[in-house]
Design a protein around this motif. Structure first.
Motif, PDB file in Angstrom:
ATOM      1  N   ALA A 214     -86.566  22.053 -44.376  1.00 19.69           N
ATOM      2  CA  ALA A 214     -87.946  22.527 -44.488  1.00 19.69           C
ATOM      3  C   ALA A 214     -87.894  24.197 -44.310  1.00 19.69           C
ATOM      4  O   ALA A 214     -88.815  24.744 -45.014  1.00 19.69           O
ATOM      5  N   MET A 215     -87.213  24.722 -43.257  1.00 20.72           N
ATOM      6  CA  MET A 215     -87.363  26.117 -43.149  1.00 20.72           C
ATOM      7  C   MET A 215     -86.716  26.908 -44.402  1.00 20.72           C
ATOM      8  O   MET A 215     -87.144  27.836 -44.458  1.00 20.72           O
ATOM      9  N   LEU A 216     -85.639  26.383 -44.773  1.00 22.54           N
ATOM     10  CA  LEU A 216     -85.065  27.031 -46.178  1.00 22.54           C
ATOM     11  C   LEU A 216     -85.964  27.247 -47.372  1.00 22.54           C
ATOM     12  O   LEU A 216     -85.957  28.196 -47.963  1.00 22.54           O
ATOM     13  N   ARG A 217     -86.903  26.040 -47.038  1.00 29.66           N
ATOM     14  CA  ARG A 217     -87.951  25.898 -48.394  1.00 29.66           C
ATOM     15  C   ARG A 217     -89.314  26.531 -48.091  1.00 29.66           C
ATOM     16  O   ARG A 217     -90.101  26.795 -48.936  1.00 29.66           O
ATOM     17  N   LEU A 218     -89.634  26.929 -47.082  1.00 28.97           N
ATOM     18  CA  LEU A 218     -90.796  27.549 -46.481  1.00 28.97           C
ATOM     19  C   LEU A 218     -91.228  28.925 -47.205  1.00 28.97           C
ATOM     20  O   LEU A 218     -92.429  28.617 -47.929  1.00 28.97           O
ATOM     21  N   PRO A 219     -90.346  29.655 -47.409  1.00 28.97           N
ATOM     22  CA  PRO A 219     -90.629  30.916 -48.132  1.00 28.97           C
ATOM     23  C   PRO A 219     -90.875  30.723 -49.565  1.00 28.97           C
ATOM     24  O   PRO A 219     -92.026  31.188 -50.078  1.00 28.97           O
ATOM     25  N   GLU A 220     -90.263  29.778 -50.186  1.00 27.34           N
ATOM     26  CA  GLU A 220     -90.516  29.420 -51.690  1.00 27.34           C
ATOM     27  C   GLU A 220     -92.021  28.683 -51.818  1.00 27.34           C
ATOM     28  O   GLU A 220     -92.719  29.004 -52.566  1.00 27.34           O
ATOM     29  N   ALA A 221     -92.155  27.667 -50.862  1.00 29.98           N
ATOM     30  CA  ALA A 221     -93.403  27.028 -50.966  1.00 29.98           C
ATOM     31  C   ALA A 221     -94.640  27.977 -50.870  1.00 29.98           C
ATOM     32  O   ALA A 221     -95.601  27.587 -51.415  1.00 29.98           O
ATOM     33  N   LEU A 222     -94.434  28.805 -49.623  1.00 34.34           N
ATOM     34  CA  LEU A 222     -95.632  29.836 -49.712  1.00 34.34           C
ATOM     35  C   LEU A 222     -95.799  30.580 -50.826  1.00 34.34           C
ATOM     36  O   LEU A 222     -96.914  31.177 -51.349  1.00 34.34           O
ATOM     37  N   ALA A 223     -94.620  31.188 -51.475  1.00 33.40           N
ATOM     38  CA  ALA A 223     -94.603  31.960 -52.567  1.00 33.40           C
ATOM     39  C   ALA A 223     -95.463  31.130 -53.880  1.00 33.40           C
ATOM     40  O   ALA A 223     -96.097  32.002 -54.458  1.00 33.40           O
ATOM     41  N   MET A 224     -95.246  30.083 -53.705  1.00 37.24           N
ATOM     42  CA  MET A 224     -95.782  29.177 -54.867  1.00 37.24           C
ATOM     43  C   MET A 224     -97.298  28.998 -54.374  1.00 37.24           C
ATOM     44  O   MET A 224     -98.118  29.131 -55.669  1.00 37.24           O
TER      45      MET A 224
ATOM     46  N   GLY B 190     -91.425  24.490 -55.779  1.00 35.95           N
ATOM     47  CA  GLY B 190     -91.819  25.113 -54.497  1.00 35.95           C
ATOM     48  C   GLY B 190     -91.247  24.473 -53.281  1.00 35.95           C
ATOM     49  O   GLY B 190     -91.319  25.112 -52.310  1.00 35.95           O
ATOM     50  N   GLN B 191     -90.559  23.312 -53.498  1.00 31.14           N
ATOM     51  CA  GLN B 191     -89.485  22.768 -52.663  1.00 31.14           C
ATOM     52  C   GLN B 191     -88.186  22.895 -52.920  1.00 31.14           C
ATOM     53  O   GLN B 191     -87.278  22.019 -52.791  1.00 31.14           O
ATOM     54  N   GLU B 192     -87.914  24.058 -53.227  1.00 30.34           N
ATOM     55  CA  GLU B 192     -86.330  24.715 -53.504  1.00 30.34           C
ATOM     56  C   GLU B 192     -86.090  25.920 -53.070  1.00 30.34           C
ATOM     57  O   GLU B 192     -86.612  26.813 -53.301  1.00 30.34           O
ATOM     58  N   ALA B 193     -84.951  26.101 -52.181  1.00 27.16           N
ATOM     59  CA  ALA B 193     -84.402  27.095 -51.770  1.00 27.16           C
ATOM     60  C   ALA B 193     -83.778  28.081 -52.723  1.00 27.16           C
ATOM     61  O   ALA B 193     -82.622  28.551 -52.597  1.00 27.16           O
TER      62      ALA B 193
END
Length: 512
Positions: free
Chosen positions: A107-117, A154-157
């Motif tokens: 979840a933490m690895l993907r959080l920046p990408e989720a926020l960017a999306m 958005g759920q991909e690091a």
């Protein structure tokens, strides 16, 4: 600098965005309020799609690469990008800093990408508002938010969400710089171009559409727009040039991507997440090209040119991959929103702008967005599931952790980055020794380890091995392994317990 005034475009007429409020608020505050609305609403919907289940799906091979490159030392990262992946080195650097603060759970690895999306959805809304009208921006942003592949990536690091966000930001800032020229605006545009390139080089193709806007500005009398654009673009390109120059020598790393005509015919499905959502967006988007007015060429170049260029050069550059082209989705949703809001304008008797029009416009946005979300929802759910062709390394790690004993060793076979995947899944648990690894990836300055050249010697002192194999088609787990290594294992060990999972086998080998 003197800004040019674009001609009134009746096919893309804007609604008044800065009107007085009943409470006596200023026109400027009303305009800022509409900007917040058109940004926040799509951003919240995108976040609602992307954030739930953020850590549920297993990491896959590319995400394991992100984790590994972002957790090794800065010195080792420097050695790595000297031989591979220099074009996404800035992403690895950012993720390195992020992991130091937030940790390395899925979840933490993907959080920046989720926020960017989520930010990207808001930027689509702002861009639609600036190009066309408030309702167009809201509709475009909402449609973007519920595209299944937006949830998937958005759920991909990996850096694709950032590439989309910065391509949008660069386009938005270009329009602002053309409307209100200043050194600050053009500099920020140049920096946004650089950020786009640092996120993913393919996303730099958005500049082709930018050239058209600059051409229109010059044609309408802005005598310095082309010079300002050239300077800002050169600023962005010069910042990314060293990375590009080094990356050209690493292009062989994606030579595996062999493109066929089938890839092109399936493109709507693979880009958007399903045939029905992709087909609908593209079909209506083509109509949008006819009503987008002065922005039609920009949006056409943005939506169509990158897939065409990457496809025709696929045999040389190997860049025709839907995830590389994710940044084109905003252009499609903007075209769809322009087409639909133009249609409702045609249906409005006398085109009178009153309460009835506002209600009708709001209803259009709500109905279209809700209808598309309803159709897309099953694909959004599928986007959060484990990738069907990826091995179940999480399950394999659980099997090993449950049965591991002191003194056990571990070996790997296959071509699915087994060593790195199991290292991630067992990162917080005791893992058996990797008995066949002679040189680590860090020592090699690569993603791959060097295995023992004298396997019999390396296996001494180990009475039980855990074999993780991704050999397919039901073949023996040692199939394809180095002959000398396989012979040493078969000579000294016998197969014991075997657990078959999705595309991966865990087998216990006990010394004879």
């Amino acid at each position: 600098m003197t800004a040019y005034t674009p001609p009134v475009d009746e096919t893309a007429a804007r609604e008044p965005e800065a009107t007085s409020t009943e409470s006596g608020g200023s026109a400027g505050s009303a305009g800022r309020g509409s900007a917040w609305l058109v940004f926040v609403l799509p951003a919240l919907v995108a976040a609602a799609c992307v954030l739930p289940g953020l850590g549920g799906r297993q990491l896959w091979r590319d995400e394991h690469a992100t984790w590994w490159a972002s957790t090794i030392s800065w010195h080792d990262l420097g050695r790595l990008i000297g031989s591979i992946d220099v074009v996404i080195a800035p992403f690895y650097a950012v993720m390195h800093l992020w992991i130091d603060v937030a940790g390395d759970s899925a979840a933490m690895l993907r959080l920046p990408e989720a926020l960017a999306m989520a930010v990207s959805a808001g930027l689509v809304g702002l861009l639609g508002r600036r190009m066309f009208a408030l309702r167009t921006g809201v509709l475009a942003g909402l449609l973007f938010a519920v595209v299944p592949m937006i949830t998937r990536y958005g759920q991909e690091a990996r850096p694709y969400a950032f590439a989309t966000m910065f391509a949008l930001l660069a386009t938005l800032w270009l329009i602002r710089a053309l409307d209100k020229p200043s050194l600050r605006n053009w500099t920020l545009y140049g920096l946004a171009v650089a950020a786009t390139g640092f996120s993913h080089l393919v996303a730099m193709a958005v500049l082709a559409g930018h050239v058209w806007l600059v051409f229109l500005a010059k044609k309408q009398g802005d005598r310095i727009a082309h010079w300002a654009f050239a300077g800002a673009a050169m600023l962005g390109l010069s910042i990314t040039f060293p990375m590009v120059a080094q990356g050209t020598g690493q292009s062989g790393q994606i030579a595996w991507n062999v493109t066929t005509t089938k890839d092109l015919t399936q493109f709507p499905d693979t880009l958007f997440g399903s045939w029905i959502t992709g087909g609908a967006i593209m079909a209506v988007g083509v109509v949008g090209l006819l009503v987008a007015g002065r922005y039609s060429v920009l949006l056409a170049a943005w939506a169509v040119l990158p897939p065409v260029l990457t496809f025709v050069t696929a045999n040389q550059l190997h860049l025709f991959l839907p995830r590389y082209l994710l940044f084109t989705i905003p252009a499609w949703t903007l075209l769809v929103a322009a087409a639909l809001t133009r249609l409702v304008g045609r249906l409005e008797p006398g085109a009178r702008r009153g309460t009835g029009l506002q209600v009708l416009s709001g209803l259009l946005v709500a109905v279209v967005a809700a209808g598309y979300a309803f159709v897309a929802w099953p694909a959004i759910g599928d986007a959060k599931k484990d990738l069907p062709m990826e091995p179940d390394f999480r399950g394999a790690a659980n099997v090993i952790a449950a049965g591991e004993k002191s003194g056990d060793g571990m070996i790997f076979n296959g071509g699915m980055s087994e060593r790195r995947a199991i290292a991630y899944e067992l990162r917080d648990r005791k893992a058996p020794k990797d008995v066949l690894m002679e040189y680590t990836p860090q020592q090699n300055g690569s993603y791959g380890a060097t295995e023992c050249r004298k396997p019999a010697s390396c296996l001494k002192g180990t009475d039980r091995l855990w074999l993780v194999s991704t050999v397919a088609d039901g073949r023996p787990p040692l199939t394809g392994m180095n002959e000398k290594t396989a012979a040493a294992i078969e000579k000294s060990f016998k197969a014991g317990r075997t657990v078959k999972l999705n595309h991966v086998v865990v087998q216990v080998l006990e010394r004879k």
